[in-house]
Design a protein around this motif. Structure first.
Motif, PDB file in Angstrom:
ATOM      1  N   SER A  61       0.818  -1.217   0.000  1.00 21.58           N
ATOM      2  CA  SER A  61       0.000   0.000   0.000  1.00 21.58           C
ATOM      3  C   SER A  61       0.852   1.267   0.000  1.00 21.58           C
ATOM      4  O   SER A  61       0.603   2.190  -0.783  1.00 21.58           O
ATOM      5  CB  SER A  61      -0.948  -0.008   1.209  1.00 21.58           C
ATOM      6  N   PHE A  62       1.865   1.326   0.851  1.00 21.78           N
ATOM      7  CA  PHE A  62       2.665   2.539   0.985  1.00 21.78           C
ATOM      8  C   PHE A  62       3.694   2.692  -0.129  1.00 21.78           C
ATOM      9  O   PHE A  62       3.845   3.775  -0.682  1.00 21.78           O
ATOM     10  CB  PHE A  62       3.384   2.548   2.345  1.00 21.78           C
ATOM     11  N   ARG A  63       4.399   1.625  -0.439  1.00 24.92           N
ATOM     12  CA  ARG A  63       5.501   1.736  -1.389  1.00 24.92           C
ATOM     13  C   ARG A  63       5.038   1.538  -2.833  1.00 24.92           C
ATOM     14  O   ARG A  63       5.423   2.294  -3.720  1.00 24.92           O
ATOM     15  CB  ARG A  63       6.590   0.724  -1.051  1.00 24.92           C
ATOM     16  N   ASN A 104       1.524   3.846  -3.165  1.00 25.43           N
ATOM     17  CA  ASN A 104       1.655   5.199  -2.634  1.00 25.43           C
ATOM     18  C   ASN A 104       0.336   5.658  -1.991  1.00 25.43           C
ATOM     19  O   ASN A 104      -0.123   6.784  -2.185  1.00 25.43           O
ATOM     20  CB  ASN A 104       2.072   6.182  -3.737  1.00 25.43           C
ATOM     21  N   PRO A 136      -1.307   5.974   1.680  1.00 25.62           N
ATOM     22  CA  PRO A 136      -1.186   5.891   3.137  1.00 25.62           C
ATOM     23  C   PRO A 136      -2.448   5.287   3.741  1.00 25.62           C
ATOM     24  O   PRO A 136      -3.504   5.897   3.721  1.00 25.62           O
ATOM     25  CB  PRO A 136      -0.996   7.356   3.565  1.00 25.62           C
ATOM     26  N   HIS A 160      -7.019  10.148   1.168  1.00 25.08           N
ATOM     27  CA  HIS A 160      -6.646   8.762   1.423  1.00 25.08           C
ATOM     28  C   HIS A 160      -6.547   8.446   2.912  1.00 25.08           C
ATOM     29  O   HIS A 160      -7.108   7.450   3.393  1.00 25.08           O
ATOM     30  CB  HIS A 160      -5.301   8.455   0.755  1.00 25.08           C
ATOM     31  N   ARG A 204       1.995  -1.280 -10.135  1.00 21.77           N
ATOM     32  CA  ARG A 204       3.179  -0.490  -9.780  1.00 21.77           C
ATOM     33  C   ARG A 204       3.212   0.825 -10.538  1.00 21.77           C
ATOM     34  O   ARG A 204       3.612   1.868  -9.988  1.00 21.77           O
ATOM     35  CB  ARG A 204       4.432  -1.310 -10.054  1.00 21.77           C
ATOM     36  N   GLY A 257       0.884   3.361  -8.870  1.00 23.70           N
ATOM     37  CA  GLY A 257       1.448   4.014  -7.692  1.00 23.70           C
ATOM     38  C   GLY A 257       2.576   4.966  -8.025  1.00 23.70           C
ATOM     39  O   GLY A 257       2.727   6.014  -7.393  1.00 23.70           O
ATOM     40  N   ALA A 258       3.374   4.637  -9.049  1.00 21.41           N
ATOM     41  CA  ALA A 258       4.531   5.463  -9.392  1.00 21.41           C
ATOM     42  C   ALA A 258       4.136   6.743 -10.102  1.00 21.41           C
ATOM     43  O   ALA A 258       4.652   7.829  -9.797  1.00 21.41           O
ATOM     44  CB  ALA A 258       5.499   4.654 -10.256  1.00 21.41           C
ATOM     45  N   ASN A 259       3.214   6.648 -11.073  1.00 16.94           N
ATOM     46  CA  ASN A 259       2.811   7.823 -11.849  1.00 16.94           C
ATOM     47  C   ASN A 259       1.412   7.586 -12.417  1.00 16.94           C
ATOM     48  O   ASN A 259       1.263   7.104 -13.544  1.00 16.94           O
ATOM     49  CB  ASN A 259       3.816   8.082 -12.982  1.00 16.94           C
ATOM     50  N   THR A 270      -6.126   0.506  -8.082  1.00 26.49           N
ATOM     51  CA  THR A 270      -6.098   0.933  -6.680  1.00 26.49           C
ATOM     52  C   THR A 270      -7.040   0.087  -5.841  1.00 26.49           C
ATOM     53  O   THR A 270      -6.702  -0.327  -4.718  1.00 26.49           O
ATOM     54  CB  THR A 270      -6.477   2.410  -6.564  1.00 26.49           C
TER      55      THR A 270
END
Length: 296
Positions: A26-28, A31, A33, A87, A163, A166-168, A183
């Protein structure tokens, strides 16, 4: 440190290692929280305990716990993605709601599983392996299986889309990726893993309690941060293994500190010790960079 304390730390490290994997996701990766963890951990324990006490077999009870955790994570993502709630606030709302829901599920604040059949019951009374070690072995197999499957998923096409989300997110949408769906699925998977950890915890310790999730997110973050700081392994599988090693190391340090009464530390100081360790892990990379810069 006694053998009993050491084995207890290893067992907790394995169970909370699953939480570390979920927090990493979730966090890494996403992205996102997510404080739902503090509610989905006891949710998994509550559903599993209620199901076992209701007469279901432990495997079905554990699967129901995973499903319940996935639904909790999905609801958090719905509030954030579809309704535009911040979030962090969305996860807090779900976490608060789960406190009451867990009481409803069990019918009371806690439930005992003593004398009930659990995933670990078939390993009681083994002549060649003590029960506490057999229990750790079962947990190790479960954690290894989850780690392997999660690594395979994150390296698949769906995992790469997750991935990228979360990255972009903007670039991911430009490439035709449905970021909302990614998500939702990622948060469901994350909290499903947390609920699995809660179900294993309840069956290993013989009880479920609505307050057992307090501070779970901090422990998960500690596993991720300590693992990333001390074990810089490459690749997705390496990152997941680092989370597990961070969880084990964190629990061993806590057990050692409490066992030798280091600096007058008591069991009530657990959260303080956790905060100090996480803070140190966060500062360690910056301190290391400054020392290298000064050496030059």
């Amino acid at each position: 440190m006694s053998l009993f304390s050491f084995l207890g730390a290893i067992e907790l490290g394995l169970i909370y290692g699953l939480v570390g994997l979920a927090v990493y996701l979730s966090f890494r990766v996403l992205n996102f929280p997510d404080l739902t963890v503090d509610g989905s951990f006891p949710l998994g324990a509550s559903v599993c305990a209620a199901a076992i006490l209701g007469g279901l077999d432990p495997i079905t009870a554990t699967l129901l716990a995973i499903l319940a955790g996935a639904v909790a994570g999905w609801i958090t993502a719905i509030l954030a993605v579809r309704f535009g709630i911040l979030h962090l606030l969305a996860s807090i709302l779900v976490m608060i709601a789960l406190f009451s829901i867990n009481i409803r599920i069990m019918g009371r604040p806690n439930a005992a599983l003593l004398g009930q059949t659990t995933l670990f019951s078939p390993f009681e009374g083994l002549s060649f392996l003590p029960f506490d070690q057999a229990r750790i072995l079962v947990e190790l197999v479960a954690v290894a299986l989850v780690t392997f499957l999660l690594a395979r998923y994150l390296n698949s096409d769906q995992g790469l889309a997750l991935r990228a989300t979360g990255a972009n997110p903007r670039m991911a949408r430009a490439q035709g990726i449905d970021t909302e769906r990614q998500t939702l699925s990622g948060m469901a998977l994350s909290n499903g893993i947390v609920a699995l950890a809660g179900a294993l915890f309840a069956q290993a310790n013989g009880f479920a309690d609505v307050t057992m999730g307090l501070g779970t997110i901090v422990v998960g973050l500690a596993a991720v941060i300590v693992g990333e700081t001390l074990f810089r392994l490459k690749g997705i599988l390496g990152a997941l293994i680092a989370c597990l090693l961070g969880s084990l190391l964190y629990r061993l340090v806590i057990a050692f500190a409490l066992d030798v009464n280091m600096l007058g530390i008591e069991a009530s100081d657990l959260n303080l010790v956790t905060a100090v360790l996480v803070g140190f892990a966060l500062l360690a990379p910056k301190l290391r960079a400054r020392m290298r810069k000064a050496a030059r």
